[in-house]
Scaffold this motif. Structure first.
Motif, PDB file in Angstrom:
ATOM      1  N   GLY A 230     -28.376  -8.727  16.618  1.00 22.40           N
ATOM      2  CA  GLY A 230     -28.968  -9.424  15.483  1.00 22.40           C
ATOM      3  C   GLY A 230     -30.481  -9.365  15.486  1.00 22.40           C
ATOM      4  O   GLY A 230     -31.101  -9.036  14.467  1.00 22.40           O
ATOM      5  N   PRO A 231     -31.149  -9.684  16.618  1.00 16.52           N
ATOM      6  CA  PRO A 231     -32.616  -9.642  16.645  1.00 16.52           C
ATOM      7  C   PRO A 231     -33.181  -8.253  16.335  1.00 16.52           C
ATOM      8  O   PRO A 231     -34.180  -8.127  15.633  1.00 16.52           O
ATOM      9  N   ALA A 232     -32.540  -7.195  16.864  1.00 19.78           N
ATOM     10  CA  ALA A 232     -33.045  -5.842  16.620  1.00 19.78           C
ATOM     11  C   ALA A 232     -32.921  -5.464  15.151  1.00 19.78           C
ATOM     12  O   ALA A 232     -33.841  -4.887  14.558  1.00 19.78           O
ATOM     13  N   LEU A 233     -31.780  -5.816  14.539  1.00 21.67           N
ATOM     14  CA  LEU A 233     -31.616  -5.523  13.120  1.00 21.67           C
ATOM     15  C   LEU A 233     -32.537  -6.389  12.270  1.00 21.67           C
ATOM     16  O   LEU A 233     -33.050  -5.944  11.242  1.00 21.67           O
ATOM     17  N   GLY A 234     -32.769  -7.632  12.699  1.00 22.72           N
ATOM     18  CA  GLY A 234     -33.712  -8.488  11.995  1.00 22.72           C
ATOM     19  C   GLY A 234     -35.104  -7.902  12.010  1.00 22.72           C
ATOM     20  O   GLY A 234     -35.828  -7.928  11.006  1.00 22.72           O
ATOM     21  N   GLU A 235     -35.489  -7.336  13.162  1.00 23.37           N
ATOM     22  CA  GLU A 235     -36.803  -6.696  13.255  1.00 23.37           C
ATOM     23  C   GLU A 235     -36.874  -5.484  12.347  1.00 23.37           C
ATOM     24  O   GLU A 235     -37.890  -5.243  11.685  1.00 23.37           O
ATOM     25  N   ARG A 236     -35.798  -4.752  12.282  1.00 20.23           N
ATOM     26  CA  ARG A 236     -35.762  -3.575  11.411  1.00 20.23           C
ATOM     27  C   ARG A 236     -35.946  -3.973   9.946  1.00 20.23           C
ATOM     28  O   ARG A 236     -36.681  -3.327   9.196  1.00 20.23           O
ATOM     29  N   PHE A 237     -35.284  -5.051   9.521  1.00 18.67           N
ATOM     30  CA  PHE A 237     -35.303  -5.449   8.133  1.00 18.67           C
ATOM     31  C   PHE A 237     -36.441  -6.398   7.784  1.00 18.67           C
ATOM     32  O   PHE A 237     -36.617  -6.773   6.626  1.00 18.67           O
ATOM     33  N   GLY A 238     -37.205  -6.838   8.784  1.00 20.58           N
ATOM     34  CA  GLY A 238     -38.331  -7.724   8.511  1.00 20.58           C
ATOM     35  C   GLY A 238     -37.923  -9.151   8.236  1.00 20.58           C
ATOM     36  O   GLY A 238     -38.587  -9.857   7.473  1.00 20.58           O
ATOM     37  N   VAL A 239     -36.809  -9.589   8.835  1.00 19.79           N
ATOM     38  CA  VAL A 239     -36.343 -10.964   8.681  1.00 19.79           C
ATOM     39  C   VAL A 239     -35.983 -11.510  10.053  1.00 19.79           C
ATOM     40  O   VAL A 239     -35.966 -10.785  11.043  1.00 19.79           O
ATOM     41  N   SER A 240     -35.677 -12.813  10.103  1.00 20.91           N
ATOM     42  CA  SER A 240     -35.239 -13.399  11.362  1.00 20.91           C
ATOM     43  C   SER A 240     -33.825 -12.939  11.675  1.00 20.91           C
ATOM     44  O   SER A 240     -33.125 -12.376  10.826  1.00 20.91           O
ATOM     45  N   ALA A 241     -33.386 -13.215  12.889  1.00 19.98           N
ATOM     46  CA  ALA A 241     -32.050 -12.794  13.300  1.00 19.98           C
ATOM     47  C   ALA A 241     -30.951 -13.601  12.600  1.00 19.98           C
ATOM     48  O   ALA A 241     -29.819 -13.134  12.478  1.00 19.98           O
ATOM     49  N   THR A 242     -31.290 -14.805  12.122  1.00 17.27           N
ATOM     50  CA  THR A 242     -30.259 -15.694  11.560  1.00 17.27           C
ATOM     51  C   THR A 242     -29.536 -15.098  10.351  1.00 17.27           C
ATOM     52  O   THR A 242     -28.294 -15.040  10.341  1.00 17.27           O
ATOM     53  N   PRO A 243     -30.243 -14.640   9.302  1.00 18.39           N
ATOM     54  CA  PRO A 243     -29.499 -14.060   8.172  1.00 18.39           C
ATOM     55  C   PRO A 243     -28.749 -12.792   8.546  1.00 18.39           C
ATOM     56  O   PRO A 243     -27.714 -12.482   7.945  1.00 18.39           O
ATOM     57  N   VAL A 244     -29.247 -12.062   9.544  1.00 14.09           N
ATOM     58  CA  VAL A 244     -28.533 -10.858   9.992  1.00 14.09           C
ATOM     59  C   VAL A 244     -27.216 -11.258  10.641  1.00 14.09           C
ATOM     60  O   VAL A 244     -26.163 -10.678  10.359  1.00 14.09           O
ATOM     61  N   ARG A 245     -27.273 -12.267  11.519  1.00 16.15           N
ATOM     62  CA  ARG A 245     -26.037 -12.707  12.178  1.00 16.15           C
ATOM     63  C   ARG A 245     -25.036 -13.242  11.149  1.00 16.15           C
ATOM     64  O   ARG A 245     -23.829 -12.991  11.257  1.00 16.15           O
ATOM     65  N   GLU A 246     -25.535 -13.988  10.157  1.00 15.76           N
ATOM     66  CA  GLU A 246     -24.646 -14.525   9.130  1.00 15.76           C
ATOM     67  C   GLU A 246     -24.006 -13.403   8.320  1.00 15.76           C
ATOM     68  O   GLU A 246     -22.809 -13.451   7.999  1.00 15.76           O
ATOM     69  N   ALA A 247     -24.795 -12.386   7.984  1.00 12.23           N
ATOM     70  CA  ALA A 247     -24.257 -11.244   7.243  1.00 12.23           C
ATOM     71  C   ALA A 247     -23.251 -10.478   8.104  1.00 12.23           C
ATOM     72  O   ALA A 247     -22.205 -10.036   7.621  1.00 12.23           O
ATOM     73  N   MET A 248     -23.554 -10.326   9.382  1.00  7.83           N
ATOM     74  CA  MET A 248     -22.652  -9.624  10.288  1.00  7.83           C
ATOM     75  C   MET A 248     -21.338 -10.388  10.462  1.00  7.83           C
ATOM     76  O   MET A 248     -20.267  -9.783  10.593  1.00  7.83           O
TER      77      MET A 248
END
Length: 236
Positions: free
Chosen positions: A72-90
């Motif tokens: 989540g954190p790595a994808l958040g960094e890629r997309f320019g957002v925090s890890a939280t919305p990435v984890r929720e989407a995942m």
């Protein structure tokens, strides 16, 4: 066209991931890239929705590769957002079967076998074939003109080889087609199945042309042809 039928804009074109060796597996970590950036006060659900669209596009294009683990954190960094919305989407993608949770690591992209894809296609055919065949008998031929712009959208995406755009346009077409039945549960179940197999299409041009032929058969109220075409199109 109803508002829900419009394809959402995917603001991120995810770059290829750079693997990082960990515990015998590749967990991907990427440098920051332009993409989803919150400007001012952005609704959390909106950010999550944009991330979900971007992740789905990356799955279709192969930027998120089957069998690989992404944090989540790595994808958040890629997309320019925090890890939280990435984890929720995942988590949403996990419910759809596109990824699976790897405890303390992230999410592994599902690698579906040919047998699994065939089974999903069979189930999808069991849902869609009888419904669309019935619609061929009961819907006035003139009504099918409403789907012509959606068919053109799949053709346009196929011409330029936009796999992510095609997958979404194809999903919208099938949702709109089944919506004529007036059964929200059928639409929901078929949509869930479509998301699980929608990125397996190998020849976009052939798949898009099948939409044209199917729509012509619906206008002609050729129920026999409609049933065969839907089954062939789905692959079940």
């Amino acid at each position: 066209m109803p508002a829900w039928a419009s394809r959402p804009t995917v603001p991120v074109s995810a770059p290829a991931a750079v693997p990082e060796q960990s515990r015998g597996e590749h967990t991907h970590s990427e440098p920051p890239a332009p993409g989803i950036v919150a400007r001012g006060v952005v609704e959390r659900t909106s950010v999550r929705g944009q991330v979900l669209d971007a992740l789905r596009a990356a799955l279709v294009s192969g930027d998120l590769a089957p069998g690989e683990v992404y944090s989540g954190p790595a994808l958040g960094e890629r997309f320019g957002v925090s890890a939280t919305p990435v984890r929720e989407a995942m988590q949403q993608l996990a419910r759809e079967g596109a990824v699976e949770v790897v405890p303390n690591r992230g999410f592994r992209v599902t690698r579906r076998s040919d047998r699994e894809l065939a089974e999903l296609a069979e189930v999808r055919a069991l849902v869609e074939v009888p419904v669309v065949t019935r619609l061929a008998r009961t819907v006035a031929p003139a009504r099918w003109a409403e789907l012509r712009p959606l068919v053109r959208a799949t053709t346009a995406a196929a011409v330029v080889g936009d796999r992510a755009g095609y997958a979404e346009a194809d999903r919208v077409f099938h949702r709109a087609l089944l919506a004529f039945a007036g059964n929200d549960q059928v639409v929901r179940v078929a949509d869930d199945l479509h998301r699980q197999v929608g990125w397996s299409t190998s020849d976009l041009a052939v798949d898009a042309h099948q939409h044209v032929v199917l729509l012509d058969a619906l206008v002609a109220q050729d129920c026999g042809a409609v049933g065969l075409l839907v089954r062939e199109h789905i692959g079940g």
